[in-house]
Design an enzyme around this catalytic site. Sequence first.
Site, PDB file in Angstrom:
ATOM      1  N   ASP A 405       0.685  -1.542  -0.043  1.00 57.25           N
ATOM      2  CA  ASP A 405      -0.229  -0.250   0.086  1.00 57.25           C
ATOM      3  C   ASP A 405       1.065   1.487  -0.251  1.00 57.25           C
ATOM      4  OD1 ASP A 405       0.615   0.624   2.913  1.00 57.25           O
ATOM      5  OD2 ASP A 405      -0.502  -1.447   3.631  1.00 57.25           O
ATOM      6  N   GLU A 485      21.038 -22.570 -19.495  1.00 62.93           N
ATOM      7  CA  GLU A 485      20.554 -21.918 -18.656  1.00 62.93           C
ATOM      8  C   GLU A 485      21.368 -20.361 -17.585  1.00 62.93           C
ATOM      9  OE1 GLU A 485      16.699 -24.745 -16.665  1.00 62.93           O
ATOM     10  OE2 GLU A 485      18.547 -24.850 -16.091  1.00 62.93           O
TER      11      GLU A 485
END
Length: 602
Positions: A405, A485
């Site tokens: 928030d 990877e």
Amino acid sequence: QDVCSSLEILCEDSHTGVKVWMLYTVFEDVDIITRSVKILNGGKEELYLTKVFSACLDMDNRDFDAVSLHGSWARERQIQSVPVSHGKFSVESVRGESSHQDHPFMALKTKGTDQDQGEVYGMHFVYSGNFKATVHSDQFDQVRMTMGIHPEGFRWKLLPGEEFQAPEVVLVHSHEGLGKMTRTLHDFYRKHLIRSVYKDQKRPILINNWEATYFDFNTDKLISIARQAAELGIEMLVMDDGWFGKRDDDNSGLGDWYVNEEKLGESLQDLIQRINGLGMKFGIWIEPESVNEDSNLFQEHPDWVMRIPGRNPVRARNQLVLDFSRKEVVDYIFEQICKILDLGVEYVKWDMNRSLADVYSCAAKDQGNVFYDYVLGLYDFLERLVQRYPNILIEGCCGGGGRFDAGMLYYTPQIWCSDNTDAVDRVRIQYGTSFGYPVSSVGSHVSAVPNHQTGRSTSLKTRGVVAMAGTFGYELDPGMLTEDEKQEIRSQIEQYHRYAPLIQNGRYYRLTNPFVSEAGAWEFVSEDQKEVLFQAVMLEIHGNMTVNYVRLKGLKRDCLYQEQTSGRVYAADALMETGIPLPTAFGEYQAYQYYFKEVEES
Ligand code: DGJ
């Protein structure tokens, strides 16, 4: 800085002597008004505030729909839109946190409003505790929208001469749809709320050991992760939960903020030195607001927790909540944490893994103050951290995104968005989060597959693209990666360095709605419109599939843009009117990333 001006409207009740100021602060540069109220008890008797909303908007009915964000753990900030009608519609939290479930945001939009057109009136609360936002249509079809502290559990005692200042609500208006609303909020938070030296700086690419090891680690494991990560170009190691007290699972240890050297195998100072020796920064996880009953802290201070006298406390994740409405509790934990941070920590992940229940403080004179005082205690702790360690990067976290928030954003420039690191779910979670929060604040990591929350496998490219639409990092064991990877991660990191300023400061456009579209797509455009980063993930795949044309937005009309990997040149109008066809490749959950630069006339 003279960046805003305030209007104060004073309302006075001559009978009680109560004065109420309605405060409107205008931030002209970003087209935002903040609204709050201040109340003074100017009478001779004590009084109790039981309902203080910070903002109220009364409007003509324009056949509005109310847009809000709802969710749960691992499924934060999903979108909901309901017609405004007679009878109240509300979103609220009484969990002591802004919560995973509802969100302190509400917007009214006229029918037909989309990302680019339509009227939107939004409210966003700069507060991390209980809240309530309501909207309803009255007997004359007038619409009222309100937002503020939730009245439940709030009964604030105000003695004669005392004042109460309510938290601010951010008011936003857009006549160009939800996209413009979002960009206005992003500008406001980036320019006027987020502090920290990292505000405009590229955030370090981190590796967090949580999903790699959970509680099962020691310094050898961490060093091995860090060494391999450093070779890939990762810039910081974050040691997550499990380094302190007696903490091999979530049953014990919280509250004992001293290093478990026996478990780690060496001192924290030595570990930090070795991490720094690899050319990496060192970050650490903490959860200051919680305590396990199986801890020294609880044995010494059983009265420091929130619980109803005479009743069994409600446990969540086997833990209780410390009474942060009490200064001595905040002081003590702050002191313990500082001893750790003083050893050279450069990043803190502030977690909180349960919501509040049994909200009772044995030290409080008025229980009606406790919910709010708890949030003030939390903010006080965070403010002290920010002041004492201005160079530490703080990332908020609350079992993922349970306290994502604007109140937290004032202290923590980035917040872990969700414990769900699955790239496909994240497309939706990050879409909802983007409504109110700049991408620079959205914590997002590449994790291993099959994903630990969903069991789904997506390509490394897809995971990289989704994590790049946030504060990019990794949360996996590099020892499990193949050479291919590793090579791909090196190139992801190179890309991130190239795109980070655009991602962090650019204008954000949502190009599709991943809750209804087969593709999730979004875009960053630089302020001068010369650079564009397009990112997309296919969320569905079908045989003989209809092509999804994703139209770009915010480019300079009549100009040419060159895609930097293929070298192909496109007219801005073609990109914006016809769009990019998706999918172009075979297979599930393919990701696409195109970086365009304007072709300057020679
Ligand atoms: C919840 C967080 O969101 C996770 O990332 C991790 O830090 C765990 N807590 C640790 O307990």
